[in-house]
Design a protein around this motif. Structure first.
Motif, mmCIF file in Angstrom:
data_model
loop_
_atom_site.group_PDB
_atom_site.id
_atom_site.type_symbol
_atom_site.label_atom_id
_atom_site.label_comp_id
_atom_site.label_asym_id
_atom_site.label_seq_id
_atom_site.Cartn_x
_atom_site.Cartn_y
_atom_site.Cartn_z
ATOM 1 N N ILE A 73 -15.604 2.010 -9.587
ATOM 2 C CA ILE A 73 -16.159 0.989 -8.921
ATOM 3 C C ILE A 73 -15.073 0.034 -8.209
ATOM 4 C CG2 ILE A 73 -18.350 1.020 -9.525
ATOM 5 C CD1 ILE A 73 -17.929 -1.307 -11.103
ATOM 6 N N LEU A 74 -13.790 0.158 -8.239
ATOM 7 C CA LEU A 74 -12.651 -0.598 -7.821
ATOM 8 C C LEU A 74 -12.038 -0.251 -6.527
ATOM 9 C CD1 LEU A 74 -10.981 -1.246 -11.240
ATOM 10 C CD2 LEU A 74 -12.695 -2.776 -10.409
ATOM 11 N N VAL A 75 -11.808 -1.200 -6.121
ATOM 12 C CA VAL A 75 -10.949 -1.054 -4.567
ATOM 13 C C VAL A 75 -9.939 -0.019 -4.858
ATOM 14 C CG1 VAL A 75 -9.416 -2.366 -2.922
ATOM 15 C CG2 VAL A 75 -11.779 -3.221 -3.431
ATOM 16 N N GLU A 76 -9.194 -0.056 -5.808
ATOM 17 C CA GLU A 76 -8.026 0.669 -5.913
ATOM 18 C C GLU A 76 -8.434 2.226 -5.989
ATOM 19 O OE1 GLU A 76 -5.587 -0.440 -9.272
ATOM 20 O OE2 GLU A 76 -7.413 0.008 -10.753
ATOM 21 N N ASP A 77 -9.865 2.477 -6.293
ATOM 22 C CA ASP A 77 -10.221 3.735 -6.560
ATOM 23 C C ASP A 77 -10.535 4.468 -5.021
ATOM 24 O OD1 ASP A 77 -10.251 3.678 -9.314
ATOM 25 O OD2 ASP A 77 -12.154 2.411 -9.340
ATOM 26 N N TYR A 78 -10.852 3.630 -4.328
ATOM 27 C CA TYR A 78 -11.106 3.911 -2.684
ATOM 28 C C TYR A 78 -10.218 3.537 -1.672
ATOM 29 C CZ TYR A 78 -15.514 5.044 -5.157
ATOM 30 O OH TYR A 78 -16.457 5.589 -6.046
ATOM 31 N N MET A 79 -9.427 2.911 -1.947
ATOM 32 C CA MET A 79 -8.266 2.458 -1.007
ATOM 33 C C MET A 79 -7.438 3.749 -0.508
ATOM 34 S SD MET A 79 -5.527 0.317 -3.140
ATOM 35 C CE MET A 79 -4.459 1.328 -4.109
ATOM 36 N N CYS A 80 -7.036 3.506 0.793
ATOM 37 C CA CYS A 80 -5.886 4.174 1.317
ATOM 38 C C CYS A 80 -4.511 4.045 0.849
ATOM 39 C CB CYS A 80 -5.906 4.148 2.819
ATOM 40 S SG CYS A 80 -4.800 5.550 3.750
ATOM 41 N N LYS A 81 -3.990 4.887 0.449
ATOM 42 C CA LYS A 81 -2.596 4.610 -0.256
ATOM 43 C C LYS A 81 -1.269 5.079 0.708
ATOM 44 C CE LYS A 81 -4.450 4.988 -4.789
ATOM 45 N NZ LYS A 81 -4.864 5.910 -6.000
ATOM 46 N N ARG A 82 -1.851 6.096 1.474
ATOM 47 C CA ARG A 82 -0.696 6.440 2.458
ATOM 48 C C ARG A 82 -0.831 5.719 3.611
ATOM 49 N NH1 ARG A 82 -0.573 12.498 3.116
ATOM 50 N NH2 ARG A 82 1.569 12.009 3.990
ATOM 51 N N LEU A 83 -0.052 4.716 3.831
ATOM 52 C CA LEU A 83 -0.185 3.985 5.248
ATOM 53 C C LEU A 83 0.984 3.898 5.918
ATOM 54 C CD1 LEU A 83 -0.902 0.436 3.331
ATOM 55 C CD2 LEU A 83 -2.555 1.980 4.028
ATOM 56 N N VAL A 84 0.539 3.912 7.225
ATOM 57 C CA VAL A 84 1.505 3.845 8.665
ATOM 58 C C VAL A 84 1.610 2.412 8.809
ATOM 59 C CG1 VAL A 84 1.780 4.105 11.003
ATOM 60 C CG2 VAL A 84 0.209 5.745 9.595
ATOM 61 N N THR A 85 3.073 2.174 8.689
ATOM 62 C CA THR A 85 3.247 0.520 8.588
ATOM 63 C C THR A 85 4.358 0.191 9.581
ATOM 64 O OG1 THR A 85 5.246 0.904 7.102
ATOM 65 C CG2 THR A 85 3.352 0.344 5.973
ATOM 66 N N PHE A 86 4.566 -1.131 9.814
ATOM 67 C CA PHE A 86 5.164 -1.364 11.417
ATOM 68 C C PHE A 86 6.048 -2.441 10.648
ATOM 69 C CE2 PHE A 86 1.273 0.027 12.538
ATOM 70 C CZ PHE A 86 1.277 1.234 13.358
ATOM 71 N N THR A 87 7.273 -2.832 11.683
ATOM 72 C CA THR A 87 7.980 -3.859 11.571
ATOM 73 C C THR A 87 7.917 -4.949 12.473
ATOM 74 O OG1 THR A 87 9.750 -2.969 12.766
ATOM 75 C CG2 THR A 87 9.592 -2.405 10.305
ATOM 76 N N PRO A 88 8.089 -6.205 12.304
ATOM 77 C CA PRO A 88 8.288 -7.284 13.081
ATOM 78 C C PRO A 88 8.801 -6.983 14.523
ATOM 79 C CG PRO A 88 8.338 -8.210 11.114
ATOM 80 C CD PRO A 88 8.662 -6.823 10.855
ATOM 81 N N ASP A 89 9.833 -6.413 14.474
ATOM 82 C CA ASP A 89 10.711 -6.258 15.659
ATOM 83 C C ASP A 89 10.665 -4.872 16.141
ATOM 84 O OD1 ASP A 89 11.776 -4.724 13.615
ATOM 85 O OD2 ASP A 89 13.636 -4.997 13.930
ATOM 86 N N GLN A 90 9.670 -4.275 15.901
ATOM 87 C CA GLN A 90 9.094 -2.943 16.622
ATOM 88 C C GLN A 90 8.311 -3.283 17.818
ATOM 89 O OE1 GLN A 90 7.036 -0.495 13.650
ATOM 90 N NE2 GLN A 90 7.017 1.367 15.088
ATOM 91 N N SER A 91 8.551 -2.439 18.847
ATOM 92 C CA SER A 91 7.952 -2.786 20.133
ATOM 93 C C SER A 91 6.436 -2.594 20.101
ATOM 94 C CB SER A 91 8.525 -1.917 21.313
ATOM 95 O OG SER A 91 7.916 -0.635 21.288
ATOM 96 N N ILE A 92 5.782 -3.265 20.847
ATOM 97 C CA ILE A 92 4.067 -3.275 20.762
ATOM 98 C C ILE A 92 3.916 -1.883 21.506
ATOM 99 C CG2 ILE A 92 3.602 -4.249 22.794
ATOM 100 C CD1 ILE A 92 1.705 -5.143 19.855
ATOM 101 N N LEU A 93 4.601 -1.270 22.314
ATOM 102 C CA LEU A 93 4.403 -0.143 23.133
ATOM 103 C C LEU A 93 4.495 1.263 22.029
ATOM 104 C CD1 LEU A 93 3.755 1.252 25.562
ATOM 105 C CD2 LEU A 93 6.080 1.451 25.738
ATOM 106 N N ALA A 94 5.463 0.929 21.023
ATOM 107 C CA ALA A 94 5.501 2.169 19.896
ATOM 108 C C ALA A 94 4.486 2.039 18.871
ATOM 109 C CB ALA A 94 6.826 1.696 19.251
ATOM 110 N N VAL A 95 4.053 0.825 18.718
ATOM 111 C CA VAL A 95 2.624 0.618 17.782
ATOM 112 C C VAL A 95 1.696 1.232 18.618
ATOM 113 C CG1 VAL A 95 1.016 -1.097 16.816
ATOM 114 C CG2 VAL A 95 3.598 -1.515 16.817
ATOM 115 N N MET A 96 1.287 0.944 19.883
ATOM 116 C CA MET A 96 0.406 1.743 20.526
ATOM 117 C C MET A 96 0.347 3.175 20.378
ATOM 118 S SD MET A 96 -0.865 -0.393 23.722
ATOM 119 C CE MET A 96 0.492 -1.846 23.957
#
Length: 154
Positions: free
Chosen positions: A21-44
């Motif tokens: 019943i914990l968050v860690e049991d249902y959370m997504c562990k494989r994430l798509v992450t971004f960096t602050p200097d990445q372009s907004i177009l690449a994020v989209m």
């Protein structure tokens, strides 16, 4: 007239509940992450490619510094339309949400549901010892509740 009970003494039955019943049991562990200097177009483009609507922004050391979402991208789309310019290669840092609400990994899904209601977010980064370990969404909470719907809780 008194009611008589002919049953003998019964030992109280202790219900043991071992379903996750914990968050860690249902959370997504494989994430798509971004960096602050990445372009907004690449994020989209990443949003479209991975069929996601947002993700965490990590600095060079892997620490959480923000969240970027479709709503944040709408700001760029709106600005480019207003100024009659194409979508530019502006950085994520300009559009990301920097004041990020997070949730501890050992929070129950019931408490997490209350946090979602209170903060009106679609997703929350999950932290363990100040390190990003996953992400939980409203949908994850609904799925967890469906899996646990036949149980009683104390």
């Amino acid at each position: 007239m008194a009611i008589k009970n002919f049953q003998g003494f019964r030992k109280p039955v202790k219900k043991e509940y071992d379903a996750p019943i914990l968050v860690e049991d249902y959370m997504c562990k494989r994430l798509v992450t971004f960096t602050p200097d990445q372009s907004i177009l690449a994020v989209m483009e990443a949003f479209a490619k991975h069929k996601i609507s947002g993700g965490p922004v990590l600095d060079d050391n892997g620490f959480l510094v923000g969240i970027i979402s479709e709503a944040d991208c709408m700001k760029e789309i709106s600005e480019s339309r207003y100024f009659n310019q194409p979508i530019l290669d502006k950085s994520v840092e300009k559009f990301m949400s920097k004041n990020v609400e997070t949730i501890p990994h050992d929070t129950s899904i019931f408490d997490a549901a209350g946090i979602f209601v209170q903060h009106n977010r679609r997703r929350l980064p999950v932290m363990k010892n100040d390190i990003l370990v996953g992400q939980i969404s409203r949908k994850d909470i609904v799925i967890a509740a469906l899996k646990l719907s036949g149980h009683n809780y104390k």
